[in-house]
Design a protein around this motif. Structure first.
Motif, PDB file in Angstrom:
ATOM      1  N   LEU A  57       0.686  -1.064   0.135  1.00 33.36           N
ATOM      2  CA  LEU A  57      -0.074  -0.043  -0.089  1.00 33.36           C
ATOM      3  C   LEU A  57       0.677   1.293   0.076  1.00 33.36           C
ATOM      4  O   LEU A  57       1.712   1.443   0.801  1.00 33.36           O
ATOM      5  N   ALA A  58       0.626   2.123  -1.044  1.00 31.59           N
ATOM      6  CA  ALA A  58       1.507   3.182  -1.291  1.00 31.59           C
ATOM      7  C   ALA A  58       0.788   4.397   0.031  1.00 31.59           C
ATOM      8  O   ALA A  58      -0.276   3.957   0.329  1.00 31.59           O
ATOM      9  N   PRO A  59       1.348   5.410   0.438  1.00 30.93           N
ATOM     10  CA  PRO A  59       0.874   6.231   1.599  1.00 30.93           C
ATOM     11  C   PRO A  59      -0.321   6.751   1.124  1.00 30.93           C
ATOM     12  O   PRO A  59      -1.303   6.997   1.973  1.00 30.93           O
ATOM     13  N   ARG A  60      -0.563   7.328  -0.152  1.00 33.38           N
ATOM     14  CA  ARG A  60      -1.793   7.825  -0.684  1.00 33.38           C
ATOM     15  C   ARG A  60      -2.990   6.834  -0.717  1.00 33.38           C
ATOM     16  O   ARG A  60      -3.639   7.072  -0.159  1.00 33.38           O
ATOM     17  N   GLN A  61      -2.627   5.539  -0.901  1.00 30.34           N
ATOM     18  CA  GLN A  61      -3.691   4.599  -0.766  1.00 30.34           C
ATOM     19  C   GLN A  61      -4.300   4.250   0.470  1.00 30.34           C
ATOM     20  O   GLN A  61      -5.259   4.006   0.956  1.00 30.34           O
TER      21      GLN A  61
END
Length: 665
Positions: A546-550
């Motif tokens: 999971l990317a930080p934005r996600q």
């Protein structure tokens, strides 16, 4: 300006609830205070509560007691201001707070103050027991606040009876549990998805930070406290069969410099690449979970093939983290024993491994030079001669006197008894005096196999020190002189001394294994849940990372749903808490199906008049509406029988659809 109303006096029931809740909040904090501070403060709290229950303590005596207690806590802490001292002061002040428990305002102040205690506990320990005790204390504190609210609302029906009805203790606890359950989805969402830093979930280090780990110095005789600490230092799970316990040498700091009393690391060696090694035999694949400590030194099974991220592998194959290991660390490592360990020793390193301070241990130096002359160039003969001497004349003991200036001379020629620090230090000094490069290695040895969880526990009391000598053609070779004294005591801990009675019985039961297995699971799923594991949270669903934005989007979405769920439950609970109101609202829902819904702002009398205008036959509704208004605005709230009868009649009323108004046809 209106004069402030005095707070109502506290009754016996309210006082009992406040004191019980305060004691439960204070208990987990007392269990974490070091030394006798916890039992002493707990006993003082019980004494204060008993005295103040019957007698009002004068103000000057309260002030004197508080001042004396603050001075005692500070003196015990040697006036060192910090986390432990602050928590002890909080516990002490909370223990004597009941001397001011007279009114409802006093009780609310005490309970509000008491709620700080479970949170302060997490500054010292973050284990499952502290959490459960803290939750129990917070639950009782909230229930006590509900009891005080009932007492203050003298017209409420809950004040009437303590044994049953809405105001019973069980009803209060149930109400608190319902409120906690309402907030549980949001709490879990924040736990799993709230973006966090690379540190573990609990941003404040736990109590283990105050525990010393392996140091980069060693002075013979100073490990007694560490050898008496049976708390886990690491937990290890092997993927496949593991080595025998006597082969489990967990390598820590390597000590090269000696000043005549203490050994220390040569820090500059950390800049050199790992020494050349030739591996042989089996490679061990394992996962090690290191408990928090205040040091930067990590351990690994000899010898690690590589260091994990954020950890530096030194020239001597000791591992050092970039910052203190103040939180639980879990690494997957591979190790293999060396066949040749640095077979070519640089002249500078050889010189350092032979250096001894001038003017120390003259008898040891003389003996080493004599052995050197008698053995000729055979270094291994000198090593074996010292081991034979140790086996024949020396003893193992933890009761050792403080060393003098010539500590090694005293140990080898006078005492001839000690533990791992003495043996490793004396061995290396004699080897260096004989012209053999040598150094001290510290770490842990052995472990305890938890059959319940199928993993090894390495405890702080397993701390050990051994020696390494450099032999031509083989490089550095491990030599453990402590094992030469008593091989059965290679673990070198207080636990290896003869034990019996209740202590032996406790250690034979699976209870300890199960408890540590529970603690390991807590570490895995709670304390060890860091940013890296959070990013891999959805791997079972096919999302690799999971990317930080996600993560922020997912947290906002699920957090919004949890908040909406909470608001709906709270609104629903507020609307239908009273059984009469609940029955009245259901009556309105039945008429809504006939097209005669009551507007939210519409009073009962106006709504009934509108229904009668459209349907004159609804005279039964008019009678029920009049009774409802009487109950709601004019009746005695203590008449529970009339309220139950009204709720029953409201639920039983059904409008006749066949003779209903024209609007419903």
């Amino acid at each position: 300006m209106a004069e402030r109303r005095p707070s109502p006096a506290l009754d016996a029931g309210g006082r009992a609830w406040a004191l019980a809740a305060t004691a439960c909040c204070l208990l987990p904090l007392l269990l974490q205070l070091p030394g006798p501070g916890g039992p002493a403060i707990g006993g003082l709290g019980l004494l204060v509560a008993a005295v103040s229950w019957r007698h009002r303590i004068p103000g000057w005596l309260r002030l004197l007691l508080a001042s004396a207690l603050i001075g005692l806590v500070l003196a015990t802490a040697r006036f060192a201001f910090g986390r432990d001292t602050g928590c002890a002061l909080l516990a002490a002040m909370l223990a004597i707070k009941p001397v001011e428990l007279f009114t409802l305002r006093d009780a609310r102040s005490l309970l509000g103050f008491a709620l700080f205690a479970p949170f302060a506990t997490f500054l010292l320990d973050q284990g499952p027991l502290s959490l459960l005790l803290g939750l129990a204390g917070a639950t009782l504190a909230l229930a006590a606040l509900l009891r005080l609210s009932e007492l203050e609302s003298a017209g409420e029906r809950a004040v009437g009876s303590e044994a049953a009805g809405p105001g019973s203790p069980w009803r209060r606890l149930t109400a608190v549990w319902r409120l906690m359950a309402v907030g549980l989805p949001l709490a879990l969402t924040a736990f799993w998805l709230f973006p966090r830093m690379a540190a573990p979930l609990w941003g404040v280090p736990e109590r283990a930070v105050a525990r010393p780990g392996l140091s980069d110095t060693m002075t013979p005789g100073e490990w007694i406290d560490l050898l008496g600490d049976d708390s886990p230092a690491a937990r290890v799970r092997f993927f496949g069969p593991g080595p025998a316990p006597e082969e489990m040498y967990w390598r820590g700091p390597v000590l090269l410099d000696y000043d005549g009393r203490s050994w220390s690391r040569a820090e500059w060696l950390g800049g050199l690449p790992p020494a050349e090694t030739v591996r042989g035999g089996r490679t061990w694949d394992y996962e090690i979970a290191l408990e928090p400590t205040d040091r930067r030194h990590a351990v690994a099974l000899e010898l690690p093939l590589a260091a994990p991220d954020g950890v530096h592998l030194s020239h001597d194959y000791s591992m050092t983290a970039s910052r203190p290991l103040a939180s639980l660390q879990r690494w997957r490592l591979r190790s293999a024993a060396p066949v040749e360990f640095e077979p070519e020793l640089r002249p500078m390193l050889r010189q350092l491994a032979l250096r001894l301070p001038q003017g120390f241990n003259p008898r040891t130096v003389a003996l080493a030079r004599q052995w050197r002359r008698e053995a000729g160039p055979d270094d291994e003969a000198v090593v074996q001669r010292l081991l034979r001497w140790v086996r024949s004349d020396f003893a193992y003991t933890l009761a050792t006197p403080l060393p003098g200036r010539h500590a090694v001379d005293e140990f080898l020629f006078d005492e001839q008894a000690g533990f791992c620090e003495h043996y490793s230090s004396a061995f290396v000094v004699l080897m260096r005096a004989a012209g053999i490069p040598a150094r001290v290695v510290t770490g842990y040895v052995g472990g305890y196999y938890n059959r319940f969880g199928e993993y090894w526990i390495v405890r702080r009391m397993d701390a050990h020190a051994w020696a390494e000598v450099w032999l031509d053609g083989r490089g550095w070779v491990r030599v453990d002189p402590t094992a030469a004294v008593a091989p059965e005591r290679i673990y070198d801990t207080l636990e290896d001394l003869p034990q019996g009675g209740f202590d032996a019985l406790v250690r034979m039961t699976p209870v300890m294994d199960f408890g540590d297995w529970m603690r390991r699971g807590w570490n895995d799923f709670v304390l060890g849940f860091d940013a890296a594991r959070q990013q891999r949270l959805l791997q079972p669903l096919g999302i690799r990372e999971l990317a930080p934005r996600q993560l922020i989007i997912l947290f906002a979405a699920l957090g919004g749903l949890a908040l909406a769920w909470m608001l709906w439950l709270v609104a629903r609970g507020e609307r239908e808490r009273d059984p009469v109101l609940r029955a009245w609202h259901r009556l309105g829902e039945r008429y809504a199906r006939l097209g005669l819904a009551r507007a939210p702002h519409e009073p009962a009398a106006r709504w009934t008049a509108r229904v009668l205008a459209a349907w004159p036959e609804a005279r039964a509704l008019a009678a029920l509406s009049a009774r409802f208004e009487q109950w709601r605005y004019a009746a005695d709230d203590g008449d529970a029988t009339a309220a139950r009868a009204l709720a029953r009649d409201l639920l039983a009323h059904r409008p006749d659809r066949k003779s209903g108004p024209e609007t419903s046809r």
